[in-house]
Write a protein that holds these residues in place. Structure first.
Motif, mmCIF file in Angstrom:
data_model
loop_
_atom_site.group_PDB
_atom_site.id
_atom_site.type_symbol
_atom_site.label_atom_id
_atom_site.label_comp_id
_atom_site.label_asym_id
_atom_site.label_seq_id
_atom_site.Cartn_x
_atom_site.Cartn_y
_atom_site.Cartn_z
ATOM 1 N N PRO A 103 0.814 -1.223 0.000
ATOM 2 C CA PRO A 103 0.000 0.000 0.000
ATOM 3 C C PRO A 103 0.845 1.270 0.000
ATOM 4 C CG PRO A 103 0.015 -0.988 2.172
ATOM 5 C CD PRO A 103 0.770 -1.926 1.272
ATOM 6 N N TRP A 104 2.116 1.168 0.384
ATOM 7 C CA TRP A 104 3.036 2.305 0.425
ATOM 8 C C TRP A 104 4.444 1.779 0.547
ATOM 9 C CZ3 TRP A 104 -1.265 2.655 3.869
ATOM 10 C CH2 TRP A 104 -1.130 1.878 5.016
ATOM 11 N N VAL A 105 5.406 2.687 0.523
ATOM 12 C CA VAL A 105 6.819 2.328 0.636
ATOM 13 C C VAL A 105 7.131 1.934 2.075
ATOM 14 C CG1 VAL A 105 9.117 3.408 0.706
ATOM 15 C CG2 VAL A 105 7.685 3.664 -1.313
ATOM 16 N N PHE A 106 8.034 0.977 2.216
ATOM 17 C CA PHE A 106 8.573 0.603 3.516
ATOM 18 C C PHE A 106 10.072 0.855 3.498
ATOM 19 C CE2 PHE A 106 4.657 -1.777 3.340
ATOM 20 C CZ PHE A 106 4.176 -1.681 4.628
ATOM 21 N N LEU A 107 10.582 1.443 4.573
ATOM 22 C CA LEU A 107 12.011 1.693 4.706
ATOM 23 C C LEU A 107 12.587 0.681 5.693
ATOM 24 C CD1 LEU A 107 11.936 5.585 5.097
ATOM 25 C CD2 LEU A 107 12.167 4.248 2.994
ATOM 26 N N ASP A 108 13.561 -0.115 5.250
ATOM 27 C CA ASP A 108 14.265 -1.025 6.154
ATOM 28 C C ASP A 108 15.357 -0.211 6.837
ATOM 29 O OD1 ASP A 108 12.686 -3.126 5.351
ATOM 30 O OD2 ASP A 108 14.149 -3.909 3.918
ATOM 31 N N LEU A 109 15.362 -0.241 8.165
ATOM 32 C CA LEU A 109 16.262 0.611 8.933
ATOM 33 C C LEU A 109 17.395 -0.182 9.563
ATOM 34 C CD1 LEU A 109 13.562 2.849 10.667
ATOM 35 C CD2 LEU A 109 14.703 3.181 8.457
ATOM 36 N N SER A 110 18.459 0.511 9.904
ATOM 37 C CA SER A 110 19.651 -0.121 10.464
ATOM 38 C C SER A 110 19.414 -0.744 11.836
ATOM 39 C CB SER A 110 20.788 0.894 10.554
ATOM 40 O OG SER A 110 20.420 1.993 11.376
ATOM 41 N N ASP A 111 18.343 -0.356 12.535
ATOM 42 C CA ASP A 111 18.054 -0.953 13.841
ATOM 43 C C ASP A 111 17.253 -2.254 13.712
ATOM 44 O OD1 ASP A 111 15.503 -0.096 13.217
ATOM 45 O OD2 ASP A 111 15.302 1.258 14.926
ATOM 46 N N GLY A 112 17.044 -2.712 12.480
ATOM 47 C CA GLY A 112 16.339 -3.973 12.256
ATOM 48 C C GLY A 112 14.834 -3.830 12.088
#
Length: 151
Positions: A103-112
């Motif tokens: 449904p939208w963009v997801f950002l994978d972050l460095s904190d897991g």
């Protein structure tokens, strides 16, 4: 990395068509409900006020739904979702994902963790969302920590 041209910074990504639709519908609903409240002669002042308050509530909810955006500048990204805003340094973002059916963009972050970025959503402007996601991905790859896996 893809051949996507890096946008000039600062840049704001937002679902413009969705925003226009939501704010237009909210404004029209407010005007119509208010006009009905004023036109009905049998309503007391309190009932009229409740009509107008309800119309304002509808407009407020639709305005809240039109709030999401993703702002990128020299130092990082600000993700503005419905009720929360989060500031991220470029190095905190490992990957930008917009898969088929998301449904939208997801950002994978460095904190897991993964952070939804509602400011880029396929909705009624799928091609624009894909271009925006590619541009943000290119910025992350160019400015990020360099820990991105090859694709």
């Amino acid at each position: 990395m893809s051949a996507t041209r890096l946008p000039d910074l600062p840049v704001t990504f937002r679902p413009t068509r969705t925003r226009v639709v939501l704010l237009t519908v909210g404004t029209v609903m407010f005007a119509v409900i208010t006009a009905v409240a004023l036109a009905l002669e049998k309503l007391s002042p309190g009932e009229r006020a409740s009509f107008v308050l309800t119309a304002a509530l509808f407009l407020g909810v639709l305005a809240l739904l039109s709030r999401p955006k993703v702002e990128a500048d020299e130092t990082g990204v600000t993700v503005v979702n419905l009720t929360r805003t989060r500031r991220l340094a470029w190095a905190e973002i490992l990957r930008v994902n917009l898969r088929e059916g998301d449904p939208w963009v997801f950002l994978d972050l460095s904190d897991g963790t993964s952070l939804p970025a509602l400011g880029i959503q396929p909705g009624i402007a799928k091609q624009q969302a894909i271009r925006d996601a590619q541009a943000l991905r290119a910025l992350v790859e160019a400015r990020g920590s360099g820990t991105e896996e090859p694709r």
